[in-house]
Design a protein around this motif. Structure first.
Motif, mmCIF file in Angstrom:
data_model
loop_
_atom_site.group_PDB
_atom_site.id
_atom_site.type_symbol
_atom_site.label_atom_id
_atom_site.label_comp_id
_atom_site.label_asym_id
_atom_site.label_seq_id
_atom_site.Cartn_x
_atom_site.Cartn_y
_atom_site.Cartn_z
ATOM 1 N N MET A 1 -1.092 14.166 -2.076
ATOM 2 C CA MET A 1 -0.655 14.843 -0.744
ATOM 3 C C MET A 1 0.346 15.908 -0.951
ATOM 4 S SD MET A 1 -0.690 11.725 1.663
ATOM 5 C CE MET A 1 -0.625 12.562 3.027
ATOM 6 N N THR A 2 0.117 16.980 -0.498
ATOM 7 C CA THR A 2 1.260 18.157 -0.808
ATOM 8 C C THR A 2 2.192 17.944 0.394
ATOM 9 O OG1 THR A 2 -0.089 19.585 0.473
ATOM 10 C CG2 THR A 2 -0.465 19.667 -1.798
ATOM 11 N N ASN A 3 3.430 18.795 0.063
ATOM 12 C CA ASN A 3 4.073 18.540 1.008
ATOM 13 C C ASN A 3 4.173 19.117 2.413
ATOM 14 O OD1 ASN A 3 7.141 17.667 1.114
ATOM 15 N ND2 ASN A 3 8.001 19.563 0.755
ATOM 16 N N PHE A 4 4.407 18.571 3.392
ATOM 17 C CA PHE A 4 4.174 18.714 4.818
ATOM 18 C C PHE A 4 2.870 18.383 5.108
ATOM 19 C CE2 PHE A 4 7.625 21.669 3.690
ATOM 20 C CZ PHE A 4 8.478 21.278 4.663
ATOM 21 N N GLN A 5 2.072 17.880 4.352
ATOM 22 C CA GLN A 5 0.699 17.284 4.576
ATOM 23 C C GLN A 5 0.773 15.940 5.463
ATOM 24 O OE1 GLN A 5 -1.548 16.817 1.193
ATOM 25 N NE2 GLN A 5 -3.748 16.751 1.953
ATOM 26 N N ARG A 6 -0.298 15.696 6.145
ATOM 27 C CA ARG A 6 -0.126 14.555 7.375
ATOM 28 C C ARG A 6 -0.587 13.186 6.405
ATOM 29 N NH1 ARG A 6 1.009 16.331 12.375
ATOM 30 N NH2 ARG A 6 0.982 18.739 12.755
ATOM 31 N N LYS A 7 0.145 12.165 6.745
ATOM 32 C CA LYS A 7 -0.376 11.021 6.656
ATOM 33 C C LYS A 7 -1.356 10.542 7.716
ATOM 34 C CE LYS A 7 3.589 9.064 4.303
ATOM 35 N NZ LYS A 7 4.519 7.800 4.303
ATOM 36 N N PRO A 8 -2.675 10.061 7.210
ATOM 37 C CA PRO A 8 -3.430 9.539 8.226
ATOM 38 C C PRO A 8 -3.333 8.233 8.587
ATOM 39 C CG PRO A 8 -4.589 9.514 6.272
ATOM 40 C CD PRO A 8 -3.332 10.229 5.967
ATOM 41 N N LYS A 9 -3.804 7.790 9.936
ATOM 42 C CA LYS A 9 -3.573 6.368 10.356
ATOM 43 C C LYS A 9 -4.717 5.940 9.642
ATOM 44 C CE LYS A 9 -1.753 6.040 14.749
ATOM 45 N NZ LYS A 9 -1.888 5.402 16.268
ATOM 46 N N LEU A 10 -4.582 4.462 9.321
ATOM 47 C CA LEU A 10 -5.341 3.684 8.432
ATOM 48 C C LEU A 10 -5.911 2.629 9.329
ATOM 49 C CD1 LEU A 10 -3.211 3.143 4.953
ATOM 50 C CD2 LEU A 10 -4.962 5.010 5.773
ATOM 51 N N SER A 11 -7.061 2.325 8.838
ATOM 52 C CA SER A 11 -7.804 1.520 9.424
ATOM 53 C C SER A 11 -7.354 0.087 9.092
ATOM 54 C CB SER A 11 -9.294 1.165 9.157
ATOM 55 O OG SER A 11 -9.475 0.824 7.807
ATOM 56 N N PHE A 12 -7.745 -1.078 10.221
ATOM 57 C CA PHE A 12 -7.308 -2.238 10.248
ATOM 58 C C PHE A 12 -7.411 -3.015 8.857
ATOM 59 C CE2 PHE A 12 -8.626 -6.994 9.931
ATOM 60 C CZ PHE A 12 -7.602 -7.423 10.397
ATOM 61 N N TRP A 13 -8.859 -2.737 8.160
ATOM 62 C CA TRP A 13 -9.036 -3.337 6.954
ATOM 63 C C TRP A 13 -8.456 -2.710 5.803
ATOM 64 C CZ3 TRP A 13 -10.730 -7.993 6.815
ATOM 65 C CH2 TRP A 13 -11.527 -8.421 7.651
ATOM 66 N N SER A 14 -7.998 -1.445 5.846
ATOM 67 C CA SER A 14 -7.124 -0.838 4.825
ATOM 68 C C SER A 14 -5.542 -1.235 4.896
ATOM 69 C CB SER A 14 -6.945 0.776 5.048
ATOM 70 O OG SER A 14 -8.207 1.367 4.982
ATOM 71 N N ILE A 15 -5.134 -1.615 6.249
ATOM 72 C CA ILE A 15 -3.814 -2.219 6.288
ATOM 73 C C ILE A 15 -3.770 -3.763 5.644
ATOM 74 C CG2 ILE A 15 -1.957 -3.022 7.660
ATOM 75 C CD1 ILE A 15 -2.864 -0.478 9.424
ATOM 76 N N PHE A 16 -4.907 -4.434 6.089
ATOM 77 C CA PHE A 16 -5.120 -5.790 5.605
ATOM 78 C C PHE A 16 -4.986 -5.835 4.076
ATOM 79 C CE2 PHE A 16 -7.904 -9.280 4.260
ATOM 80 C CZ PHE A 16 -7.293 -10.422 4.784
ATOM 81 N N ASN A 17 -5.849 -4.865 3.514
ATOM 82 C CA ASN A 17 -6.007 -5.174 2.066
ATOM 83 C C ASN A 17 -4.661 -4.835 1.210
ATOM 84 O OD1 ASN A 17 -9.018 -5.552 2.256
ATOM 85 N ND2 ASN A 17 -9.287 -3.410 1.939
ATOM 86 N N MET A 18 -3.965 -3.721 1.733
ATOM 87 C CA MET A 18 -2.816 -3.541 1.279
ATOM 88 C C MET A 18 -1.453 -4.576 1.358
ATOM 89 S SD MET A 18 -1.549 -0.394 3.541
ATOM 90 C CE MET A 18 0.088 -0.363 3.165
ATOM 91 N N SER A 19 -1.828 -5.574 2.304
ATOM 92 C CA SER A 19 -0.855 -6.567 2.611
ATOM 93 C C SER A 19 -1.379 -7.897 2.144
ATOM 94 C CB SER A 19 -0.667 -6.614 4.499
ATOM 95 O OG SER A 19 -0.376 -5.334 4.636
#
Length: 470
Positions: free
Chosen positions: A1-19
């Motif tokens: 991701m380049t500077n000033f690029q936006r972080k997208p919102k993640l889905s439930f399963w993406s957040i679940f997997n990373m946790s």
């Protein structure tokens, strides 16, 4: 991701997997927190010496977490990412130690294993905290930390009940003097397997964002390479700590002092005060005499049964924190939450839970105490990190998350080096149950300290669907 690029919102399963890796981390912490004092007492530790034996946990955190945070901020590999190499190293070391620890032949070996275990867990845990802030826009960070807390709650409840459950399946919780029961050894082995598998799940299901500017990242790393420069950067970061981080540190101090009191002294306090089944002192019995030996084994059986139940009841704070986190997860996914007042109310509830232990006569009522404690635990594992992540430079997320750990470990070091024993005995009296009264008082003070937090962005953040990186 380049500077000033936006972080997208993640889905439930993406957040679940990373946790999900936190399930294993918490298996390690729950087995350590619920049963290390029992292992120490089994190997001959006196009640008053237990807090000092626990000093390994906070000291390793104080030393390891800022260093791991600094190193993970400077790491990038196309295949493995930034935080994931540390997940794996810590998980492998933790798993090996969990298998070995309950088989310690003498007290000093068990104490040494606690040093290794806590250092290994810290290597894994700190980058997990940073990963949430790396991956999520500010508007989803409360949600992300609450998701971690939900999984931590599941891990706490299951791991805390493992020795009791294994005993119910027919494995003995009795053992010869100086030997840890087989049910506890099997529980630690299961914990080691779960730790490794859950962390591997996160590693293989979660990707990481590369540095904003890879060339600039490499250049900065080259310019600041070396141990002396690394220590200087950590020192400078401590000196430039944001005001909100310092204020959160006050809250953390009183919160973690309380929980250290529970982890180190709840087993002797509750087995003695509520169950009337203190750990028998081996030297008080003539084990060459059959009648005396039978009396020791009977007392030891009563203590191990009580310790199993204390561990099981203690698991309720994990279940309660899970339920609390689940409610927050659903709410934070849709609406803005006031982190400050949620944390304040939660800590006060936990303080009342600790204090209630002093008045309990029926052991089953401990469930209510630990439910209240679980509410505070659920908040401790999410709200301070959500507030902190809104107050610090994203490029230094790892190092500041590691430095923030100082406010967790310093109160534990003070408690372990005599502060806990001195304060509860001086204020409330010599009975070990008074340590729970001190824990409750400390947690309530921590709750009221939330009035110090005044930054509105930190207290209650509401953002657009994406966030601009600064």
């Amino acid at each position: 991701m380049t500077n000033f690029q936006r972080k997208p919102k993640l889905s439930f399963w993406s957040i679940f997997n990373m946790s999900f890796g936190f399930l294993g981390i918490q298996f390690g912490f729950a087995l350590q927190g619920g049963f290390m004092s029992r292992i120490f007492q089994t190997l001959g530790a006196s009640q008053d010496s237990i807090p000092a034996l626990w000093i390994a946990a906070p000291l390793t955190g104080l030393l390891v977490q800022p260093i791991i945070g600094y190193l993970s901020d400077r790491t990038w590999n196309v295949r493995w990412g930034r935080r994931k190499p540390f997940f794996l190293i810590g998980a492998v070391l933790s798993t090996i130690t969990l298998f070995f620890l309950p088989n310690s032949p003498v007290l000093w070996v068990a104490a040494g294993c606690l040093w290794v275990l806590d250092a290994s867990i810290n290597i894994t845990m700190e980058p997990f905290r940073a990963l949430v802030a790396d991956k999520l826009p500010d508007s989803q960070r409360s949600y992300g930390f609450v998701m971690q807390t939900l999984i931590i709650g599941i891990g706490t409840w299951v791991a805390s009940n493992l020795p009791w459950l294994i005993n119910q399946l027919g494995v003995s919780n009795e053992a010869l003097p100086g030997v840890v029961p087989l049910s506890v050894k099997i529980a630690f082995g299961i914990g080691g397997v779960v730790f490794l598998l859950s962390v591997l799940y996160t590693i293989f299901t979660t990707s990481e964002y590369p540095p904003d500017d890879l060339e600039e990242f490499k250049k900065e790393n080259e310019e600041s390479k070396g141990l002396v420069k690394g220590m200087k950067e950590i020192g400078n970061s401590i000196g430039r700590m944001p005001k909100t981080m310092k204020l959160l540190g006050v809250i953390q101090f009183f919160s973690w002092f309380a929980f250290f009191a529970m982890w180190s002294l709840a087993t002797p306090a509750l087995t003695t005060h509520v169950f009337n089944a203190p750990a028998p002192v081996e030297t008080a019995f003539d084990l060459t005499n059959e009648i005396s030996k039978a009396s020791f084994m009977q007392a030891n059986k009563a203590y191990n049964d009580a310790a199993d139940l204390v561990g099981s009841y203690m698991g309720m704070y994990g279940l309660s924190s899970m339920a609390f986190a689940l409610l927050l997860t659903f709410y934070a996914a849709k609406k803005r939450i006031n982190r400050k007042y949620i944390h304040m109310a939660s800590l006060i509830a936990g303080g009342l839970g600790f204090i209630s232990m002093y008045f309990i006569e029926n052991p089953q009522n401990l469930i209510c105490s630990f439910i209240l404690i679980g509410i505070s635990w659920g908040s401790i594992l999410s709200m301070p990190y959500a507030m902190l992540s809104s107050a610090i430079n994203p490029k230094k997320m790892g190092i500041y998350m590691g430095i923030f750990n100082m406010f967790i470990v310093i109160p534990q070091i003070i408690a372990a080096t005599g502060g806990l024993n001195y304060l509860y005995q001086a204020i409330f009296g010599e009975a070990v149950i008074n340590a729970m009264l001190l824990a409750g008082t400390s947690l309530i003070i921590g709750g009221l300290a939330n009035f110090l937090i005044t930054d509105q962005k930190v207290i209650s953040h509401q953002a657009e669907d994406t966030e601009v990186l600064s």
